[in-house]
Write an enzyme that holds these catalytic residues in place. Structure first.
Site, PDB file in Angstrom:
ATOM      1  N   HIS A 123       0.853  -1.187   0.000  1.00 33.88           N
ATOM      2  CA  HIS A 123       0.000   0.000   0.000  1.00 33.88           C
ATOM      3  C   HIS A 123       0.891   1.239   0.000  1.00 33.88           C
ATOM      4  O   HIS A 123       1.864   1.308   0.760  1.00 33.88           O
ATOM      5  CB  HIS A 123      -0.902  -0.004   1.243  1.00 33.88           C
ATOM      6  CG  HIS A 123      -1.756   1.214   1.403  1.00 33.88           C
ATOM      7  ND1 HIS A 123      -1.536   2.167   2.374  1.00 33.88           N
ATOM      8  CD2 HIS A 123      -2.844   1.643   0.699  1.00 33.88           C
ATOM      9  CE1 HIS A 123      -2.451   3.112   2.276  1.00 33.88           C
ATOM     10  NE2 HIS A 123      -3.256   2.818   1.274  1.00 33.88           N
ATOM     11  N   HIS A 169       1.478  10.988  -1.976  1.00 33.57           N
ATOM     12  CA  HIS A 169       0.246  10.741  -1.229  1.00 33.57           C
ATOM     13  C   HIS A 169      -0.547  12.044  -1.183  1.00 33.57           C
ATOM     14  O   HIS A 169      -0.153  12.977  -0.493  1.00 33.57           O
ATOM     15  CB  HIS A 169       0.575  10.244   0.185  1.00 33.57           C
ATOM     16  CG  HIS A 169      -0.593   9.650   0.894  1.00 33.57           C
ATOM     17  ND1 HIS A 169      -0.592   9.377   2.240  1.00 33.57           N
ATOM     18  CD2 HIS A 169      -1.814   9.248   0.435  1.00 33.57           C
ATOM     19  CE1 HIS A 169      -1.748   8.845   2.583  1.00 33.57           C
ATOM     20  NE2 HIS A 169      -2.507   8.767   1.505  1.00 33.57           N
TER      21      HIS A 169
END
Length: 589
Positions: A123, A169
């Protein structure tokens, strides 16, 4: 002799004992030797009767004897084909005497559809640390691929000049890395550890012109390695097998969506609700049983996408070049669970669920989830609150057939050790065949129920003899400034709730080479999903006990007999010298 300084004028001296075979090893050698020496015939009998290796031949035993003598020739003073107790003991403690069946060899059937396998999944693979402010880089991607990870996640955003693609992110202070750099590193390192397919899960926050640029980059970098479903780019009726997809790279994402210009990255306000640190009992798997006791949530809420900025966007055509990149289409999960979890026999697809949504779903539709995962791919990813890159217990996903349990690889912890442990199976290739109980239905269409208590079918006996190597891998005062360490071992099972348990040896004081000689029994109701957890700690009276090594081993691939068990550090890296001597045996219930 080892000396520890207690104060300015006082020193304590401890004699360093040499590694010596435990009493049971000495007794076994006496039983399987003649006049103090073991021959090839003796070795064959030992391998058959103690180690449970029924298929070995006299020729195999002869080859093993040769390798032992070559490996420890500095200890061997007699002629060939005979070994003494010292060589026999050193062989048992040698790394070649692995606790796993064929640790470097693929042995599962790799010809079934991809949905029949657990797949090593990461992830936010590009992050180097926490989820809010760490750097983004291709280095953790390379490291993940070298560990056998087969699913890499990339979050694609427009660069500050809106003319290129950055990976970072979104909504955080993480610094970006260029998409092209990540793609080139993936191409170079994808098949270094495993030749089975690499899946790229792309989170798309791009405008149509940048999506076209992604298509150009991906095509140029991967070329013929890229998997395609053909010119029509339709859903597959069934996923191909890992064997069919060897050395292929697969793009998996949702159909293109309109990018919202006003959703530029900015700092997120940390949540006031802090992530609770699991208790010792919870960390060993008890949280699964507590999850099963939770009250069901609202079944009408809509699943939050991996990218919250995309949830309300309308789909739009971004050109055939980009759409044709998508080998495995991902479908957005909306509406009531009983609607989206229905299996479509004419197409195989991938969905994604956050860990909290997934917990709600399996409370009310656990058996439906298992049926869904028999033909479709499900990805479960960590909740956003895990800003420290911690992870949830993957067993809840595996018990329900989830193939893509996505994990933060940037930190460490017991849940990450479980992930590393499962994927030590099948030669570490990143694909582990799911047990039949998750793939098949009974004569009356009944299916495995993880919530249901089942009878014990097998008992695993584990004996911890001794350990060594800490004095080689650690500084003399690493554990205690005033004396040698006081080690103890935790041994336990992580699996279905009824099987999950932890047990503990006594503490051996002031010894770099501790001998415990303790045996434990673990009744197993679902051994196919069980992992053996082993940890060594150093007892500290005044502070938190020091960490001394860990490993996690799939019970389904444990070799019986006396085995050398290498230990790993907190991040999963194997120590050079630290290992335990243990014995494993199975008894039918």
């Amino acid at each position: 002799m080892s000396t520890y300084k207690v104060c300015y004028c006082f020193r304590r001296k401890f004699k360093l004992k040499e590694t010596e075979a435990p009493p049971e090893i000495k007794s076994l050698f006496q039983d399987y030797s003649e006049n103090g020496y073991m021959t090839c015939d003796n070795m064959l009998k030992f391998l058959n009767e103690v180690q449970g290796e029924q298929d070995v031949t006299l020729e195999d035993a002869d080859t093993l004897m040769d390798s032992i003598i070559r490996e420890f020739r500095h200890l061997h003073i007699l002629h060939r084909k005979h070994i003494n107790l010292d060589l026999f003991f050193r062989h048992l403690f040698d790394e070649a005497n692995s606790p796993l069946v064929s640790p470097n060899k693929v042995q599962h059937d790799m010809t079934a559809p991809l949905s029949n396998y657990f797949i090593y999944t990461s992830h936010n693979t590009y992050l180097t640390g926490n989820q809010l402010s760490s750097d983004c880089s291709d280095v953790p991607i390379i490291e993940a691929l070298h560990r056998g990870v087969r699913v890499i996640e990339l979050d694609m955003w427009p660069s500050s000049a809106k003319d290129d693609i950055d990976i970072f992110h979104g909504g955080t202070l993480t610094s970006p890395v260029k998409l092209i750099k990540c793609l080139q590193s993936i191409k170079e390192h994808a098949f270094v550890t495993s030749e089975y397919p690499v899946i790229l899960t792309l989170e798309d926050h791009l405008t149509p012109n940048l999506q076209a640029k992604v298509a150009e980059m991906v095509t140029q970098v991967f070329g013929d390695v890229l998997f395609s479903t053909g010119p029509k780019n339709e859903y597959l009726p069934v996923f191909p097998s890992p064997q069919d997809l060897k050395r292929r790279i697969i793009i998996s994402t949702k159909p293109p969506k309109q990018y919202l210009e006003d959703k530029s990255p900015k700092e997120k306000e940390p949540s006031d609700q802090k992530e609770k640190k699991p208790s010792e009992e919870n960390a060993w798997g008890r949280e699964i049983s507590k999850t099963f006791q939770k009250v069901d949530g609202n079944e009408n809420d809509e699943e939050e996408d991996e990218s919250s900025s995309e949830v309300k966007n309308m789909a739009q055509d971004a050109g055939s070049e980009y759409k044709h990149l998508i080998g495995f289409k991902a479908r957005k999960v909306i509406g009531k669970t009983e609607e989206w979890i229905k299996v479509d026999p004419n197409r195989a697809e991938r969905i994604s669920l956050g860990e909290e949504k997934f917990e709600k779903v399996v409370m009310s539709h656990g058996l439906d989830m298992i049926r869904f995962t028999q033909s479709n791919l499900v990805r479960v990813y960590p909740k956003s609150m895990r800003i420290d890159s911690s992870n949830f217990n993957p067993l809840l996903g595996w018990m329900h057939g989830v193939q893509l349990v996505a994990f933060n690889m940037q930190g460490y912890g017991r849940h990450l050790w479980l992930m590393q442990g499962l994927f030590r199976a099948n030669g570490g290739c990143g694909y582990v065949k799911k047990p039949d109980l998750l793939l098949k239905s009974g004569t009356n269409n009944e299916i495995f129920d993880p919530k249901k208590s089942l009878p014990v079918v097998k008992i695993l006996k584990v004996k911890v003899f001794m350990g060594e190597g800490w004095n080689l891998d650690f500084h003399r005062t690493h554990f205690d400034s005033y004396s040698p360490p006081d080690f103890y071992v935790k041994v336990g099972i992580a699996g279905v709730p009824d099987d999950s348990v932890v047990k503990k040896t006594k503490t051996i004081e002031d010894s770099w080479i501790p001998s415990w000689n303790e045996e434990f029994e673990f009744p197993l109701t679902v051994p196919e999903l069980a992992l053996l957890r082993i940890e060594v700690h150093e007892y500290d009276m005044s502070e938190k006990d020091d960490f001394g090594g860990q490993t996690c081993l799939p019970v389904s691939e444990l070799r019986t007999g006396i085995r050398s068990v290498p230990l790993h550090d907190e991040k999963g890296g194997k120590y050079k010298s630290v290992r335990l001597l243990m014995r494993f045996d199975f008894i039918d219930a």
